[in-house]
Design a protein around this motif. Structure first.
Motif, PDB file in Angstrom:
ATOM      1  N   HIS A   1      31.660  30.461  38.558  1.00  0.00           N
ATOM      2  CA  HIS A   1      33.074  30.267  38.231  1.00  0.00           C
ATOM      3  C   HIS A   1      33.592  28.937  38.762  1.00  0.00           C
ATOM      4  O   HIS A   1      33.296  28.526  39.879  1.00  0.00           O
ATOM      5  N   ARG A   2      34.405  28.269  37.929  1.00  0.00           N
ATOM      6  CA  ARG A   2      35.083  27.051  38.328  1.00  0.00           C
ATOM      7  C   ARG A   2      36.550  27.151  37.931  1.00  0.00           C
ATOM      8  O   ARG A   2      36.902  27.868  36.977  1.00  0.00           O
ATOM      9  N   ALA A   3      37.388  26.488  38.675  1.00  0.00           N
ATOM     10  CA  ALA A   3      38.821  26.536  38.420  1.00  0.00           C
ATOM     11  C   ALA A   3      39.119  26.130  36.981  1.00  0.00           C
ATOM     12  O   ALA A   3      38.630  25.107  36.502  1.00  0.00           O
ATOM     13  N   GLY A   4      39.892  26.962  36.289  1.00  0.00           N
ATOM     14  CA  GLY A   4      40.319  26.633  34.941  1.00  0.00           C
ATOM     15  C   GLY A   4      39.337  26.944  33.837  1.00  0.00           C
ATOM     16  O   GLY A   4      39.620  26.652  32.669  1.00  0.00           O
ATOM     17  N   ASP A   5      38.179  27.565  34.160  1.00  0.00           N
ATOM     18  CA  ASP A   5      37.210  27.833  33.079  1.00  0.00           C
ATOM     19  C   ASP A   5      37.566  29.071  32.255  1.00  0.00           C
ATOM     20  O   ASP A   5      36.927  29.361  31.251  1.00  0.00           O
ATOM     21  N   LEU A   6      38.581  29.806  32.701  1.00  0.00           N
ATOM     22  CA  LEU A   6      39.058  31.002  31.999  1.00  0.00           C
ATOM     23  C   LEU A   6      37.955  32.044  31.828  1.00  0.00           C
ATOM     24  O   LEU A   6      37.869  32.738  30.819  1.00  0.00           O
ATOM     25  N   ARG A   7      37.112  32.146  32.855  1.00  0.00           N
ATOM     26  CA  ARG A   7      36.084  33.181  32.917  1.00  0.00           C
ATOM     27  C   ARG A   7      36.161  33.883  34.274  1.00  0.00           C
ATOM     28  O   ARG A   7      36.499  33.260  35.285  1.00  0.00           O
TER      29      ARG A   7
ATOM     30  N   ALA B   1      38.917  37.900  32.088  1.00  0.00           N
ATOM     31  CA  ALA B   1      39.367  36.578  31.654  1.00  0.00           C
ATOM     32  C   ALA B   1      39.218  36.362  30.146  1.00  0.00           C
ATOM     33  O   ALA B   1      38.373  36.966  29.489  1.00  0.00           O
TER      34      ALA B   1
ATOM     35  N   GLN C   1      43.381  35.015  33.413  1.00  0.00           N
ATOM     36  CA  GLN C   1      42.761  33.698  33.638  1.00  0.00           C
ATOM     37  C   GLN C   1      41.406  33.840  34.328  1.00  0.00           C
ATOM     38  O   GLN C   1      40.475  33.102  34.029  1.00  0.00           O
ATOM     39  N   ALA C   2      41.300  34.787  35.250  1.00  0.00           N
ATOM     40  CA  ALA C   2      40.019  35.061  35.921  1.00  0.00           C
ATOM     41  C   ALA C   2      40.015  36.447  36.551  1.00  0.00           C
ATOM     42  O   ALA C   2      38.960  36.954  36.925  1.00  0.00           O
TER      43      ALA C   2
ATOM     44  N   GLY D   1      37.659  27.549  42.130  1.00  0.00           N
ATOM     45  CA  GLY D   1      38.685  28.527  41.773  1.00  0.00           C
ATOM     46  C   GLY D   1      39.002  29.463  42.920  1.00  0.00           C
ATOM     47  O   GLY D   1      38.504  29.336  44.034  1.00  0.00           O
TER      48      GLY D   1
ATOM     49  N   ARG E   1      37.925  34.048  28.275  1.00  0.00           N
ATOM     50  CA  ARG E   1      36.636  33.625  27.725  1.00  0.00           C
ATOM     51  C   ARG E   1      35.466  34.461  28.226  1.00  0.00           C
ATOM     52  O   ARG E   1      34.308  34.110  27.988  1.00  0.00           O
TER      53      ARG E   1
END
Length: 260
Positions: free
Chosen positions: A131-137, A123, A225-226, A211, A125
């Motif tokens: 992990h959470r939706a949209g954290d880009l990790r 990802a 994105q992940a 996520g 970042r």
């Protein structure tokens, strides 16, 4: 050892012959030291006669397969199921880096054997332990690999494979690279998903906020994105290598996290 005399032999000749035999025994075939049976294991006697000090025998480098996956600390290793015989280890360059490497390990009777090291992306970042939706990790952890699919036909995997037009993707990535073909081949990473279903199944046991849809897929030359991405040829190799009977997993995270 006795030497036949074949008649009268003068004593000096016999003494000289015995001396030659002694020299040959001490020197050996290659001209080096010869270890005798009454020496301590791991030592040799160097030429020099009585009183010579024993020296350690030279070490021979042996290639021994490790019994534990390299680079993993006790906490990470404890999460690898005992029955697992295939593990794709994805090691990130750093917590906030999108660059990784991947190695498929096979457990054999002698230990874990490493395959080729493949370049990979994760990802944008980097990595996270929550992990959470949209954290880009990408999520750190050990996850089963049970299901595959893609836009292209099955390349010869033993995993259940879902070929579908719904794997089609377009647009561009974070660095402006085209995303077309990224989902030609995918393997679902069993993070927040229901095992035994197509990678397109959007069931989220941990809730949508955590996520999902985290896959191994074809690399598009940029961060994800992940997901974790590998070059197309390497994805096909991986698909063909994975064996459901070996309970394959992916072990993923940045290097310092995996060493915990």
């Amino acid at each position: 050892m006795s030497t036949p005399t074949h008649g009268a032999v003068r004593r000096p000749v016999a003494v000289l012959a015995a001396s030659l035999v002694l020299v040959l025994v001490l020197v050996g075939c290659g001209g080096g030291a010869v270890a005798t049976s009454d020496q301590r294991p791991g030592t040799t006697t160097v030429n020099g006669g009585a009183g010579a000090s024993p020296e350690p025998a030279p070490r021979v480098a042996l290639s021994v397969a490790p019994q534990q996956l390299p680079g993993l600390g006790s906490k990470t290793w404890a999460k690898v199921p005992p029955k697992t015989r295939q593990a794709l280890v994805v090691t990130g360059r750093g917590k906030n880096s999108s660059t990784s490497t991947a190695v498929l390990y096979e457990r054999t009777a002698s230990g874990w054997q490493a395959g080729t090291t493949w370049p990979a992306h994760n990802a944008l970042r980097g990595w996270t332990g929550h992990h959470r939706a949209g954290d880009l990790r990408s999520p750190i952890g050990v996850y089963a690999l049970t299901d595959a699919g893609g836009l292209r036909p099955d390349p010869g995997t033993s995993l259940p494979y879902d070929q579908s037009g719904d794997f089609r993707i377009g647009g561009t990535g974070f660095e402006g690279e085209p995303l077309a073909g990224s989902f030609d081949y995918v393997i679902a990473i069993n993070y927040n998903r229901r095992a035994g279903t197509t990678p397109l199944d959007w069931t989220r046991p941990l809730g949508a906020g955590r996520g999902g849809g985290v896959w191994l897929h074809v690399d598009h030359d940029g961060p994800t994105q992940a997901c974790v991405s590998l070059r197309k040829g390497h994805m096909k190799e991986l698909l063909r290598a994975l064996d459901p009977d070996s309970d394959p997993v992916v072990v993923m995270g940045y290097a310092a996290a995996l060493r915990r």
